[in-house]
Scaffold this motif. Structure first.
Motif, PDB file in Angstrom:
ATOM      1  N   ARG A   1       5.228   9.982   1.089  1.00 40.77           N
ATOM      2  CA  ARG A   1       5.041  10.457   2.468  1.00 40.77           C
ATOM      3  C   ARG A   1       6.169  11.395   2.884  1.00 40.77           C
ATOM      4  NH1 ARG A   1       2.928   5.131   5.776  1.00 40.77           N
ATOM      5  NH2 ARG A   1       0.941   4.983   4.667  1.00 40.77           N
ATOM      6  N   ARG A   2       7.374  11.152   2.440  1.00 41.40           N
ATOM      7  CA  ARG A   2       8.496  12.041   2.772  1.00 41.40           C
ATOM      8  C   ARG A   2       8.356  13.394   2.114  1.00 41.40           C
ATOM      9  NH1 ARG A   2      13.495   7.892   1.809  1.00 41.40           N
ATOM     10  NH2 ARG A   2      13.036   6.519   3.568  1.00 41.40           N
TER      11      ARG A   2
ATOM     12  N   GLU B   1       7.948   1.448  -1.765  1.00 38.80           N
ATOM     13  CA  GLU B   1       8.984   2.478  -1.880  1.00 38.80           C
ATOM     14  C   GLU B   1       8.396   3.781  -2.420  1.00 38.80           C
ATOM     15  OE1 GLU B   1      12.510   4.355  -1.516  1.00 38.80           O
ATOM     16  OE2 GLU B   1      12.067   2.319  -0.823  1.00 38.80           O
TER      17      GLU B   1
ATOM     18  N   GLU C   1       5.340   4.780  -2.005  1.00 41.65           N
ATOM     19  CA  GLU C   1       4.536   5.323  -0.909  1.00 41.65           C
ATOM     20  C   GLU C   1       5.415   6.020   0.114  1.00 41.65           C
ATOM     21  OE1 GLU C   1       1.206   6.390   1.142  1.00 41.65           O
ATOM     22  OE2 GLU C   1       1.281   5.417  -0.836  1.00 41.65           O
ATOM     23  N   ARG C   2       6.557   5.428   0.402  1.00 36.83           N
ATOM     24  CA  ARG C   2       7.505   6.071   1.348  1.00 36.83           C
ATOM     25  C   ARG C   2       8.001   7.387   0.797  1.00 36.83           C
ATOM     26  NH1 ARG C   2      10.951   1.445   1.448  1.00 36.83           N
ATOM     27  NH2 ARG C   2       9.527  -0.163   2.124  1.00 36.83           N
ATOM     28  N   ARG C   3       8.323   7.414  -0.481  1.00 36.83           N
ATOM     29  CA  ARG C   3       8.784   8.670  -1.102  1.00 36.83           C
ATOM     30  C   ARG C   3       7.692   9.722  -1.092  1.00 36.83           C
ATOM     31  NH1 ARG C   3      11.879   6.370  -6.445  1.00 36.83           N
ATOM     32  NH2 ARG C   3      13.562   5.334  -5.325  1.00 36.83           N
TER      33      ARG C   3
END
Length: 81
Positions: free
Chosen positions: A78-79, A72, A74-76
């Motif tokens: 990347r966004r 999670e 990492e997703r944040r």
């Protein structure tokens, strides 16, 4: 969730140690005592095995929670780019 499983595993381990301790004292051999020595040893062994399984479940639960948390993050990250 992992912490609760660790607490449960610890409690089961203490009960297993008490059961095995009763098997090696004279308490289990007194007339009128609940069960015999082999019953206390079997109960202690069963509680120990269940404690190990619950501890393994706690470890796996903690690992999966950590992987999910890092994914999670990492997703944040990347966004945000």
């Amino acid at each position: 969730m992992g912490r609760n499983l660790y607490i449960l595993a610890g409690t089961l381990l203490v009960l297993a140690l008490i059961s095995c301790g009763l098997a090696y004292t004279n308490i289990a051999q007194q007339p009128g005592s609940p069960g015999d020595v082999s019953l206390w040893r079997t109960t202690g062994l069963a509680l120990f095995v269940v404690s190990l399984v619950v501890a393994l479940a706690g470890i796996l639960s903690s690992l999966f929670e950590q992987v999910e948390r890092r994914a999670e993050e990492e997703r944040r990250h990347r966004r945000g780019r």
